[in-house]
Structure formats: structure tokens, C-alpha cells
Design an enzyme around this catalytic site. Sequence first.
Site, PDB file in Angstrom:
ATOM      1  N   SER A 139       0.857  -1.181   0.000  1.00 53.76           N
ATOM      2  CA  SER A 139       0.000   0.000   0.000  1.00 53.76           C
ATOM      3  C   SER A 139       0.893   1.230   0.000  1.00 53.76           C
ATOM      4  O   SER A 139       2.088   1.149   0.312  1.00 53.76           O
ATOM      5  CB  SER A 139      -0.868   0.003   1.265  1.00 53.76           C
ATOM      6  OG  SER A 139      -1.498   1.244   1.464  1.00 53.76           O
ATOM      7  N   TYR A 152      -1.910  -0.655  10.423  1.00 49.88           N
ATOM      8  CA  TYR A 152      -2.005  -1.053   9.013  1.00 49.88           C
ATOM      9  C   TYR A 152      -0.669  -0.780   8.318  1.00 49.88           C
ATOM     10  O   TYR A 152      -0.160  -1.620   7.577  1.00 49.88           O
ATOM     11  CB  TYR A 152      -3.141  -0.305   8.326  1.00 49.88           C
ATOM     12  CG  TYR A 152      -3.308  -0.661   6.867  1.00 49.88           C
ATOM     13  CD1 TYR A 152      -3.826  -1.898   6.495  1.00 49.88           C
ATOM     14  CD2 TYR A 152      -2.946   0.236   5.869  1.00 49.88           C
ATOM     15  CE1 TYR A 152      -3.978  -2.235   5.158  1.00 49.88           C
ATOM     16  CE2 TYR A 152      -3.096  -0.088   4.534  1.00 49.88           C
ATOM     17  CZ  TYR A 152      -3.617  -1.324   4.176  1.00 49.88           C
ATOM     18  OH  TYR A 152      -3.755  -1.660   2.845  1.00 49.88           O
TER      19      TYR A 152
END
Length: 281
Positions: A139, A152
Site C-alpha cells: 500500500s 495497518y
Amino acid sequence: MSNTTARTWLITGADKGLGLSAAKAALEQGDNVAVTVLAADGSHSLAAQYPGRLKSIHLDARDQERCADVVKEVVDTFGRIDVLVNNAGFGLMAVAEATPPEKYRPMFEVNFFGLVEMTKAVLPFMRAQRSGHIINLSSKAGFMGVTGFAFYCASKFAVEGFSEAVAAETKDMGIRVTIVEPGGFRSDFAGPSLVTAVNDDGDYAAANDRISKYVTERHGKQESDVAKFGPAMCRLVNAENPPLHLPLGKDCLDALRANIRSIEADFDRWEELSLSTMADD
């Protein structure tokens, strides 16, 4: 492409979103595809359209002991695995201090440890073939820290480090590794798939405001189209010399470039201190 020359893909978390897009594009270009899905009966929306070329297997990414069985089932069906797309994962948005272990530990089990065990299960077959391409979904938040995404980010930073090391260890075996770093896609990430926990402490007012607005203001308005993810993965797999890192979306590319420039400026500014620990001999 005929079935005799078709690649075989294994894509995790392909019920919907990016995984489904990758499966659809690979099938459309004539490849064989195995997918893992959360559906308990292993059903998949594309099965009827591609009989004999799509195999769908139920797998909860937290059940890492089953990874080897899944890989064996795919190899028994199609004879090989040419492309592994470790896509299964979900997000968690919360102030780090306010996030309890019961929220972030399950995310690590899926985003990192599930990816690790699936990669380890596939590698012996790719080594025997002396070919293969492992695509690990990271990501923008796997390349730089982002407010509200501490855990995350940590799970995706782990994916980046693991992937870079595996790439170095297997580069002479005909195996390629690409870390895909998506920016914002119009998937469920900022919707139902995003787990959030908001802290009421006034010190985190700005962070909490960003967290509370993220889902309501961002969902469905991201810059990248899920339908275009699959074709991009096919172009990546078809490339002669695929990259180690592939940011997706202008938002991600701009942010990563700015982050690299900021890090380089810090290195230059603090070079003297960095070198002050060198041994005198």
C-alpha cells in the site's frame, strides 16, 4: 493464448475488489486461475463463465496451516503455479495508542503472516520450475507512515521488508517479486472492509477528525478504478523485467516521491551525525 501456453495464477482474497479484478483479467487473457475466497462453499461469481479454467477454494487467510494444502490442490489441478498474487487483507484505521491487540493482531495474521505462509508454500514449486512471479499487495501506507493507520502501516511495512528479502534470495532462480503499492481504489477498503476505533482524547482531536471523516468522505471517491487493476497486473506479469516496486495511482506516486525527497533531505541535513559513529581505524 492457448491453454497449452497459459499461465496459472493463484490469487488470494478474490471474492471481490482487487482480487476479483485480477482474476477476471487473467481469465480474459486466456490464463488459468485459482482463487481463494471466504465463501464457505468455495463458490465464485466467475466459475460458470470459465469452466475448467477457474478453480475456487475456500480459505480464511488466518488459517495458515492450510496454505500448503491449497497450493498442492492448485498444482494437482493445473500442473504448476506461475503467478502468486497475495491480495487477501483488510485495513484498520485508529489512533495507535487507542488500538487494542484484539483489533490489530488479526490484521497482522491476514495482511502479513497469511502472505508469508502462502509465499513459502509456493516457493518450492517455483524453484523447481525455475520460474514464477510473486506479487505482494502492500500500500502507499506500506511505504510511508500515515495518520490513523499506524498498525495497518506496520503490517504493510512488514510485507515490504519480507518481499525485498525474498526477491534478493530468489533472483537467481528465475523468480521475480513485485511489491504493488496501491493508492486509493474505489473498493470496499474505505467502506465495510475498514475496521476503525476512535479515541475521544482531546490530544488526538485532529487525528480523530480525520479518522471519522475518512470513510464517509473518501469511500467511492478514490482516484483509481478497481476494474483497471486486473489489466495492470496482466501488463506487469507480461513484462520482461518487472519492477520490484509498483505504485498504483497518481495519489500514491506523488506521495511516495515526496516521501523519498523528504527522506533524502534528512540524510543530507544529518550526514555529519550519521557518519560520526564510524570507527577511527
